[in-house]
Design a protein around this motif. Structure first.
Motif, PDB file in Angstrom:
ATOM      1  N   PRO A 101       0.801  -1.237   0.000  1.00  0.00           N
ATOM      2  CA  PRO A 101       0.000   0.000   0.000  1.00  0.00           C
ATOM      3  C   PRO A 101       0.831   1.283   0.000  1.00  0.00           C
ATOM      4  O   PRO A 101       0.277   2.374  -0.172  1.00  0.00           O
ATOM      5  CB  PRO A 101      -0.816  -0.124   1.290  1.00  0.00           C
ATOM      6  N   MET A 102       2.153   1.176   0.144  1.00  0.00           N
ATOM      7  CA  MET A 102       2.992   2.366   0.226  1.00  0.00           C
ATOM      8  C   MET A 102       3.284   2.984  -1.140  1.00  0.00           C
ATOM      9  O   MET A 102       3.677   4.137  -1.226  1.00  0.00           O
ATOM     10  CB  MET A 102       4.329   2.029   0.895  1.00  0.00           C
ATOM     11  N   SER A 103       3.103   2.188  -2.205  1.00  0.00           N
ATOM     12  CA  SER A 103       3.491   2.657  -3.540  1.00  0.00           C
ATOM     13  C   SER A 103       2.255   2.945  -4.383  1.00  0.00           C
ATOM     14  O   SER A 103       1.348   2.115  -4.468  1.00  0.00           O
ATOM     15  CB  SER A 103       4.359   1.593  -4.214  1.00  0.00           C
ATOM     16  N   LYS A 104       2.249   4.125  -5.010  1.00  0.00           N
ATOM     17  CA  LYS A 104       1.099   4.465  -5.861  1.00  0.00           C
ATOM     18  C   LYS A 104       1.114   3.625  -7.141  1.00  0.00           C
ATOM     19  O   LYS A 104       0.080   3.392  -7.749  1.00  0.00           O
ATOM     20  CB  LYS A 104       1.086   5.951  -6.184  1.00  0.00           C
ATOM     21  N   VAL A 105       2.290   3.194  -7.586  1.00  0.00           N
ATOM     22  CA  VAL A 105       2.407   2.268  -8.713  1.00  0.00           C
ATOM     23  C   VAL A 105       2.645   0.880  -8.119  1.00  0.00           C
ATOM     24  O   VAL A 105       3.544   0.707  -7.301  1.00  0.00           O
ATOM     25  CB  VAL A 105       3.576   2.642  -9.642  1.00  0.00           C
ATOM     26  N   PRO A 106       1.854  -0.103  -8.505  1.00  0.00           N
ATOM     27  CA  PRO A 106       2.020  -1.429  -7.915  1.00  0.00           C
ATOM     28  C   PRO A 106       3.455  -1.926  -8.022  1.00  0.00           C
ATOM     29  O   PRO A 106       4.093  -1.800  -9.065  1.00  0.00           O
ATOM     30  CB  PRO A 106       1.077  -2.301  -8.739  1.00  0.00           C
ATOM     31  N   LEU A 107       3.949  -2.480  -6.914  1.00  0.00           N
ATOM     32  CA  LEU A 107       5.303  -2.994  -6.875  1.00  0.00           C
ATOM     33  C   LEU A 107       5.370  -4.406  -7.451  1.00  0.00           C
ATOM     34  O   LEU A 107       4.467  -5.214  -7.247  1.00  0.00           O
ATOM     35  CB  LEU A 107       5.807  -3.037  -5.425  1.00  0.00           C
ATOM     36  N   ALA A 108       6.452  -4.697  -8.149  1.00  0.00           N
ATOM     37  CA  ALA A 108       6.713  -6.063  -8.612  1.00  0.00           C
ATOM     38  C   ALA A 108       7.604  -6.736  -7.587  1.00  0.00           C
ATOM     39  O   ALA A 108       8.593  -6.156  -7.132  1.00  0.00           O
ATOM     40  CB  ALA A 108       7.391  -6.054  -9.973  1.00  0.00           C
ATOM     41  N   TYR A 109       7.245  -7.975  -7.218  1.00  0.00           N
ATOM     42  CA  TYR A 109       8.005  -8.705  -6.216  1.00  0.00           C
ATOM     43  C   TYR A 109       8.689  -9.900  -6.879  1.00  0.00           C
ATOM     44  O   TYR A 109       8.055 -10.703  -7.566  1.00  0.00           O
ATOM     45  CB  TYR A 109       7.091  -9.184  -5.097  1.00  0.00           C
ATOM     46  N   ALA A 110       9.989  -9.989  -6.654  1.00  0.00           N
ATOM     47  CA  ALA A 110      10.795 -11.032  -7.291  1.00  0.00           C
ATOM     48  C   ALA A 110      11.433 -11.927  -6.249  1.00  0.00           C
ATOM     49  O   ALA A 110      11.710 -11.505  -5.117  1.00  0.00           O
ATOM     50  CB  ALA A 110      11.865 -10.411  -8.176  1.00  0.00           C
ATOM     51  N   LEU A 111      11.659 -13.169  -6.645  1.00  0.00           N
ATOM     52  CA  LEU A 111      12.306 -14.141  -5.779  1.00  0.00           C
ATOM     53  C   LEU A 111      13.250 -14.978  -6.643  1.00  0.00           C
ATOM     54  O   LEU A 111      12.915 -15.349  -7.761  1.00  0.00           O
ATOM     55  CB  LEU A 111      11.249 -15.045  -5.140  1.00  0.00           C
ATOM     56  N   ASP A 112      14.404 -15.236  -6.102  1.00  0.00           N
ATOM     57  CA  ASP A 112      15.367 -16.115  -6.769  1.00  0.00           C
ATOM     58  C   ASP A 112      15.041 -17.534  -6.306  1.00  0.00           C
ATOM     59  O   ASP A 112      15.528 -17.977  -5.266  1.00  0.00           O
ATOM     60  CB  ASP A 112      16.773 -15.698  -6.335  1.00  0.00           C
ATOM     61  N   ALA A 113      14.204 -18.226  -7.060  1.00  0.00           N
ATOM     62  CA  ALA A 113      13.664 -19.522  -6.614  1.00  0.00           C
ATOM     63  C   ALA A 113      13.909 -20.591  -7.668  1.00  0.00           C
ATOM     64  O   ALA A 113      12.978 -21.146  -8.248  1.00  0.00           O
ATOM     65  CB  ALA A 113      12.184 -19.389  -6.305  1.00  0.00           C
ATOM     66  N   GLU A 114      15.159 -20.886  -7.921  1.00  0.00           N
ATOM     67  CA  GLU A 114      15.517 -21.828  -8.980  1.00  0.00           C
ATOM     68  C   GLU A 114      14.905 -23.199  -8.742  1.00  0.00           C
ATOM     69  O   GLU A 114      14.438 -23.852  -9.667  1.00  0.00           O
ATOM     70  CB  GLU A 114      17.038 -21.941  -9.077  1.00  0.00           C
ATOM     71  N   TRP A 115      14.930 -23.669  -7.495  1.00  0.00           N
ATOM     72  CA  TRP A 115      14.341 -24.984  -7.198  1.00  0.00           C
ATOM     73  C   TRP A 115      13.094 -24.839  -6.324  1.00  0.00           C
ATOM     74  O   TRP A 115      12.791 -25.662  -5.484  1.00  0.00           O
ATOM     75  CB  TRP A 115      15.354 -25.928  -6.560  1.00  0.00           C
ATOM     76  N   GLY A 116      12.369 -23.763  -6.569  1.00  0.00           N
ATOM     77  CA  GLY A 116      11.127 -23.550  -5.846  1.00  0.00           C
ATOM     78  C   GLY A 116      11.290 -22.549  -4.727  1.00  0.00           C
ATOM     79  O   GLY A 116      12.401 -22.134  -4.381  1.00  0.00           O
TER      80      GLY A 116
END
Length: 1008
Positions: A101-116
């Protein structure tokens, strides 16, 4: 020199043509269709120039106590996304719910999940490493995994997976890629990565293939320095770039650029490929035609900042053609440098707009919303659901690679002819490898730590002398070859660092492996990186050698199932280990003839539903004290899908029931011992079912039973009396034991033990018991009348025919070769009292608690070895015998009974007499279709092909060939008294069985 230039020109021309062909077949990422959508227009136009730049910066988020720092970056600079690292699932959710809710533009969330997600989420599921997946021959499984990971991302509120690794690992010493690569064959790497990408993107999670243009042939970790790749263009194009070219053409949405120095592509000194416009724009964008999102590898890594300031690195990365710079910890410095680059013309406003619009288009395509909330309720459970646990089992089993199988040693046969040790090297605790092996047969466990000190090896060698076969597992090696020391415990409790070979392999471990391989009959399973096999000198001499590529429960259990035939082995080496084991090595092994172990989803049943149904019915019985405890086993299609122990030995709750504990099977003995023996006698042509029983039992000669046939007797329509109370014949008019019947001590005269301190006269069996059976009243022939009398006679008949005692005959013919070592008579002679469930407190005959002694009085007077009762066992070993029946006499690749014999004995014999019985076996009521669910036997849905038996102590099994189903329920409902009838009143066993049929009918969809 001129020839070299000409050759280089030809290679460049060829490469350009190949790249042009690739572009002609290009499939663009779907989200690019939205770069000029109304939503993107409105959001882009509402942003300031600095906010548009900040969209291209992703910041890291670690733990919840660092949230204020991340919140400040979001609030102050309006960054475009967050990359998450190690934390538990709920903490991830809490961080996301704070940031969103802090960002007026939706944030993209990334994860380094090579094996899940388990790679970063502490309580999330981890699937196999890429090298493990590289061994699998069915890419559909990798696609299923990609979809499962995508579902986990959605549940966590994540949008971008920095995976899969598309690097071709052909350097065994690679310190950073290695097991993270699908292998050394570019086509195999492409196929596996493509399946993974499709799985993610079909569920609208962005896949980011990495590390372009290929990090597989390095011996330096770019986290610590800038690796140099010295190959020429032809080699790079045919190996390193090959997967990237094809994945880009297939529509991969994201690419991560690597921090590498590649002089053949850009000879600028100390220039990382991630900052090179010749490589990112010139090759990735122009030659390969990639239009999706390009992310840098972590901008903080030494391969970058050793030669650039943080600000310079950000600006150069965007100028080179990257769209997003990730792991930015100094956003202010980054923004200042990017603004300067724009002012200098290194980066144009058009560049920023194109990159920003592309990222916004992705956010729109992915459905990212600033109002979304990650629900924490059941979050961990959702990330570890049974469907995905089953998928993990499938992946593990499909990856197991058999490198040696001398003389077709596997799957193992003749289990009774091998004294077997299971050794875990590198673990002092019992491992899943050992525990799974114990499911199949009697084994002894041995353990030795990774140091494998000389004195420990000496003791182990001495102990192993008496074993015919050693199953050895190599555990807890390091994943990377660069790890060359381990911490070992000293005798005084202190620790020291021991220098080792690559992967933490000690010299002692190598010595032990050589001994096992060259001097013992051994099957060695290496639960480690494939390259570790080359360091284990001498392992290639082992009689059997399996590789699973990594450690862990799934892999260890899969290896054991391959060894015993519980599943197939089809894995192939994705890398070359050495000349003995080149890439592609792998021996196929066909299993499936012994019980395997997996999740219920594998056979079309919901694990959650099955466990809930069984648990609730068991608990109902426990609540009303229908039994103190029980075991329940369900197997379908040759796979054990539930094997659980509940409650306690007694209501005192001192000893919890385990799956190893043995129960008094009571009348289940009639099938599991007596009928099984008779089937073998018929199968061997020794006995015939339509011959008079008196042909084989002379005591019936000259009696009214002389003409009764085996078939009539076994089908319970010979008119025999149901039961005789033999023990009361030992009492006088004062209810005291008659003289010369019992003694409190054993002797030659009183050898038959019926209780801990009660021994029967040796002549009682012949003088009284057998004669009483022969003289017993005979009822109407041709009418169903259940009788156990004939079953008292079969042990003597078997001994007369074979020269072996009844229990020895069964052990030799069935139980031991089946690996059913916990099926036994008189269990107190084999097991401790803690492993034997007590039955009734006998207050009328033996005046003690029956624990290890048969509950049935008649069987007790035969020394506990009878055909009507006396067999003890656990659910698992009983299931092996039942599975042999289900497989029409075959199990573990060996034939125990002719198929026609099994079919005959398990078929209704006299339906015309309204008799549902088979030969020895019980069958469903003939009029089940007309009955209500409450009255049907054993339950409404049991097919007419099914068969089973129940036991007085609260036991039951049922087998249904139509559904390939085995059901076992064992309890001691007679504790402390046989008067307890709650189990029958509540019909718990039949309701369980019907519940299983109901779940089968629901037809749970498999992951496809």
């Amino acid at each position: 020199m001129k020839m070299k230039k000409a050759l280089k020109a030809i290679l460049l021309l060829w490469w350009s043509v190949a790249s042009y062909v690739a572009q002609a077949q290009q499939q663009k990422p779907d989200f690019l269709n939205y770069t000029k959508s109304p939503w993107v227009d409105s959001v882009y136009n509402a942003m300031t120039p600095d906010e548009r730049i900040a969209q291209l910066i992703f910041v890291p988020s670690f733990k919840t106590d660092q949230m204020p720092m991340v919140e400040e970056l979001i609030d102050k600079y309006k960054v475009g996304g967050v990359v998450f690292f190690r934390a538990n699932a709920v903490d991830h959710a809490l961080m996301i719910n704070r940031y969103t809710p802090m960002s007026k533009v939706p944030l993209a969330y990334a994860l380094d999940a090579e094996w899940g997600v388990g790679m970063r989420v502490l309580d999330g599921i981890s699937f196999p490493y890429a090298m493990t997946l590289g061994a699998i021959q069915d890419e559909a499984l990798v696609y299923d995994m990609g979809r499962a990971i995508a579902r986990h991302f959605h549940r966590l509120g994540m949008h971008i997976n920095f995976a899969p690794v598309a690097d071709v690992n052909n350097n065994p010493k690679n310190p950073v890629i290695s097991y993270r690569s699908f292998g050394e064959n570019p086509e195999n790497v492409y196929r596996k990565a493509s399946a993974y990408v499709r799985g993610l993107q079909d569920e609208k999670i962005l896949a980011v293939i990495k590390h372009f243009p290929g990090h597989g042939d390095t011996d330096v970790d770019s986290h610590h320095d800038l690796p140099i790749i010295k190959h020429d263009i032809a080699r790079l194009d045919s190996v390193e770039l090959y997967p990237f070219k094809k994945l880009v053409a297939d529509g991969a949405g994201g690419v991560m650029t690597a921090h590498l120095s590649i002089p053949a592509l850009d000879n600028t000194p100390n220039e990382a490929s991630s900052l090179s416009d010749k490589i990112i724009k010139g090759i990735l964008r122009e030659k390969l035609g990639f239009e999706g999102l390009t992310f840098t590898d972590g901008i903080h890594m030494q391969g970058i900042i050793k030669h650039n300031s943080i600000g310079e690195a950000h600006a150069k990365a965007l100028a080179a053609g990257n769209d997003v710079v990730e792991f930015s910890t100094n956003v202010k410095e980054a923004l200042d440098a990017i603004r300067k680059a724009i002012k200098d013309g290194t980066i144009t406003e058009k560049d920023i707009e194109e990159k920003c619009r592309k990222l916004l288009a992705f956010k729109y395509w992915a459905g990212i919303s600033k109002d979304s909330v990650v629900k924490t309720e059941n979050l961990t459970e959702d990330l570890n659901n049974s469907q995905d646990l089953w998928l993990n089992d499938r992946l593990a089993q499909a990856a197991v690679t058999v490198l040696k199988n001398d003389q077709n040693l596997m799957p193992l046969k003749a289990l009774d002819q091998k004294k077997m040790a299971v050794l875990s090297i590198g673990s002092t605790d019992n491992t899943p490898f050992q525990l799974m092996a114990a499911n199949y047969t009697k084994v002894d466990f041995f353990n030795i730590d990774a140091a494998c000190k000389a004195e420990d090896i000496k003791k182990l060698k001495e102990a192993l002398k008496e074993y015919d076969l050693v199953l050895a597992g190599v555990h807890n090696l390091f994943k990377s070859p660069s790890r060359k020391s381990i911490v070992v415990n000293l005798n005084d409790g202190k620790e020291e660092k021991l220098k080792t070979r690559a992967f933490g392999i000690s010299d002692g471990m190598v010595e032990l492996i050589k001994y096992l391989s060259q001097e013992k009959n051994a099957i060695i399973s290496v639960f480690a990186n494939a390259y570790a096999v080359d360091v284990l000198e001498g392992v290639e001499d082992a009689k059997g050698l399996l590789l699973t590529y990594q450690d862990g429960r799934n892999m260890e259990e899969a290896a054991v199932q391959v060894i015993f035939g519980g599943c197939d082995a089809t894995g192939k080496l994705p890398v070359s280990i050495n000349q003995t084991f080149p890439v592609g090595s792998g021996i196929d092994i066909l299993g499936g003839n012994r019980l395997g172990y997996t999740e219920p989803e594998a056979v079309g049943i919901s694990a959650d539903a099955l466990n809930t149904m069984i648990d609730s019915l068991v608990q109902e019985g426990l609540d009303v004290q229908a039994y103190p405890g029980c075991q329940v086993l369900v197997a379908r299609k040759g796979k054990v899908i539930l094997n659980k122990a509940y409650g306690f030995h007694t209501y005192y709750k001192n000893e919890p029931v385990t799956s190893k504990d043995v129960y008094d099977l009571a009348s289940v003995t009639k099938v599991a011992a007596a009928t099984t023996s008779i089937m073998k006698m018929q199968g061997d042509g020794v006995w015939k079912m339509d011959m008079p029983f008196s042909t084989y039992w002379k005591d019936f000669k000259g009696t009214d039973k002389e003409v009764l046939t085996f078939r009539e007797i076994l089908a319970h329509q010979a008119g025999l009396k149901p039961y005789l109370s033999f023990w009361t014949e030992t009492l006088d008019e004062n209810k005291e034991f008659k003289k010369n019947t019992f003694d409190v001590r054993p002797s030659k005269k009183y050898p038959v033990q019926v209780a801990p301190h009660l021994f029967l006269h040796k002549k009682f069996k012949d003088k009284y018991l057998y004669k009483m059976v022969a003289a017993s009243e005979l009822g109407e022939k041709g009418t169903y009348r259940y009788s156990g009398l004939s079953f008292l006679l079969y042990p003597e008949m078997i001994e007369q025919q074979t020269g072996k005692t009844f229990d020895t005959f069964l052990d030799d013919s069935f139980y031991a070769p089946l690996g059913a070592n916990r099926l036994t008579f008189n269990p107190s002679r084999k097991f401790s009292s803690k492993e034997i469930i007590p039955t009734e407190n006998d207050n009328i005959f033996r005046f003690s608690t029956m624990q290890g002694y048969v509950h049935d009085e008649a069987a007790a007077m035969l020394g506990g070895v009878s055909g009507n009762a006396g067999l003890f066992g656990n659910a698992q070993d009983l299931a092996k015998l039942l599975q042999m029946f289900l497989q029409e006499g075959n199990y573990g690749g060996e034939s125990y009974l002719p198929a026609e014999t099994v079919k005959e004995f398990t078929s209704v014999q006299f339906p015309q007499n309204d008799n549902r019985r088979g030969l020895g076996f019980d069958k469903p009521s003939l009029d089940n279709e007309e009955k209500s669910e409450a009255d049907a036997y054993p339950c409404k849905s049991a097919s007419m092909d099914s068969y089973g038996h129940t036991g007085f102590t609260g036991t039951m099994f049922w087998v249904d060939p139509k559904e390939e189903l085995v059901f076992v329920f064992l309890s001691n409902r007679v504790y402390p008294t046989r008067e307890n009838s709650e189990l029958y009143k509540r019909n718990i066993r039949s309701r369980m069985l019907q519940g299983i049929y109901d779940l089968i009918d629901q037809k749970v969809a498999s992951i496809k």
